[in-house]
Design an enzyme around this catalytic site. Structure first.
Site, PDB file in Angstrom:
ATOM      1  N   CYS A   1      33.185  -1.831   9.050  1.00  0.00           N
ATOM      2  CA  CYS A   1      33.145  -3.303   9.011  1.00  0.00           C
ATOM      3  C   CYS A   1      31.820  -3.829   9.530  1.00  0.00           C
ATOM      4  O   CYS A   1      31.146  -3.179  10.334  1.00  0.00           O
ATOM      5  CB  CYS A   1      34.255  -3.908   9.863  1.00  0.00           C
ATOM      6  SG  CYS A   1      35.927  -3.404   9.445  1.00  0.00           S
ATOM      7  N   ASP A   2      31.483  -5.021   9.077  1.00  0.00           N
ATOM      8  CA  ASP A   2      30.344  -5.729   9.644  1.00  0.00           C
ATOM      9  C   ASP A   2      30.525  -7.217   9.396  1.00  0.00           C
ATOM     10  O   ASP A   2      31.011  -7.618   8.332  1.00  0.00           O
ATOM     11  CB  ASP A   2      29.027  -5.266   9.035  1.00  0.00           C
ATOM     12  CG  ASP A   2      27.839  -5.758   9.848  1.00  0.00           C
ATOM     13  OD1 ASP A   2      27.492  -5.096  10.843  1.00  0.00           O
ATOM     14  OD2 ASP A   2      27.276  -6.816   9.519  1.00  0.00           O
ATOM     15  N   SER A   3      30.150  -8.036  10.377  1.00  0.00           N
ATOM     16  CA  SER A   3      30.305  -9.488  10.251  1.00  0.00           C
ATOM     17  C   SER A   3      28.994 -10.196  10.583  1.00  0.00           C
ATOM     18  O   SER A   3      28.289  -9.803  11.519  1.00  0.00           O
ATOM     19  CB  SER A   3      31.405 -10.002  11.186  1.00  0.00           C
ATOM     20  OG  SER A   3      32.665  -9.461  10.852  1.00  0.00           O
ATOM     21  N   GLY A  14      32.158  -7.905   5.891  1.00  0.00           N
ATOM     22  CA  GLY A  14      32.191  -6.804   4.931  1.00  0.00           C
ATOM     23  C   GLY A  14      33.127  -5.729   5.427  1.00  0.00           C
ATOM     24  O   GLY A  14      33.203  -5.466   6.640  1.00  0.00           O
TER      25      GLY A  14
END
Length: 211
Positions: free
Chosen positions: A80-82, A117
């Site tokens: 994940c990535d934000s 993501g």
């Protein structure tokens, strides 16, 4: 494409690996009845670039999932990535307290777009057999905290540890008027997107419940 059918007993034995050190993401998965292991990816985020913020979080999520999946033999790996997109710019974690304070002075009373993501990679017998990557996008409307409130929030240290200098699962929730989209994705991981991604490997969330 033929649907994959996984017997319930085998489904509960699947290892779920979270390629993130984020306590918020781990807590979201645990609250959803899942029991992931945590393996930090070690990806150099500064080395990944993209012309649009939504594309960037997708690439970063994929890179993190891939880095951990390559070390696994049999597992489901979540990366994940934000990032907050505000006035066309990507906002990750603030560099320091002064940066966090400046961001809140700019964001107060306005809105930004939080992109998360999320990648799910399936690994079987040491090979990555399924790659699925998606982006959850949520519009966040900020309140107008006073300078005193901003100073207190920055002093708490919370905004220094989160993308966009705010979060919904902590002190920062007081300074968010509303969100349009998936609140869990704002915290760091979309459970709805995960449900869709699990379907790609023939599983449902309930198959992985540990309760």
């Amino acid at each position: 494409m033929t649907d994959v059918v996984v017997p319930p007993g085998r489904a509960r034995d699947r290892r779920l690996v979270l390629a993130s050190a984020s306590p918020a993401r781990l807590n979201l998965l645990r609250q959803a009845g899942l029991a992931p292991e945590v393996v930090v990816s070690g990806v150099d985020e500064q080395a990944v670039t993209a012309p649009r913020v939504a594309e960037l979080v997708a690439l970063l999520a994929s890179a993190k999932a891939s880095a951990v999946a390559r070390r696994e033999t049999d597992a489901l790996v979540i990366g994940c990535d934000s990032l907050l997109e505000f006035r066309g710019r990507p906002y990750g974690k603030p560099t320091d307290a002064a940066d966090a304070r400046l961001r809140w002075q700019r964001m107060a009373g306005h809105s930004g777009t939080l992109h998360t993501g999320q990648a799910l990679f399936e690994v079987k017998d040491g090979a990555i057999t399924v790659r699925t990557v998606g982006v959850s996008t949520t519009e966040v409307y900020f309140a107008t905290p006073t300078e005193r409130e901003i100073d207190a929030y920055v002093a708490s240290g919370e905004p220094l540890a989160v993308a966009g200098a705010f979060t919904l699962d902590g002190l920062g929730a007081s300074f968010v008027r509303r969100v349009e989209g998936d609140p869990a994705a704002v915290v760091g991981l979309s459970l709805q997107l995960l449900r869709t991604q699990l379907a790609r490997v023939g599983l449902t969330v309930t198959d992985l419940w540990r309760r």
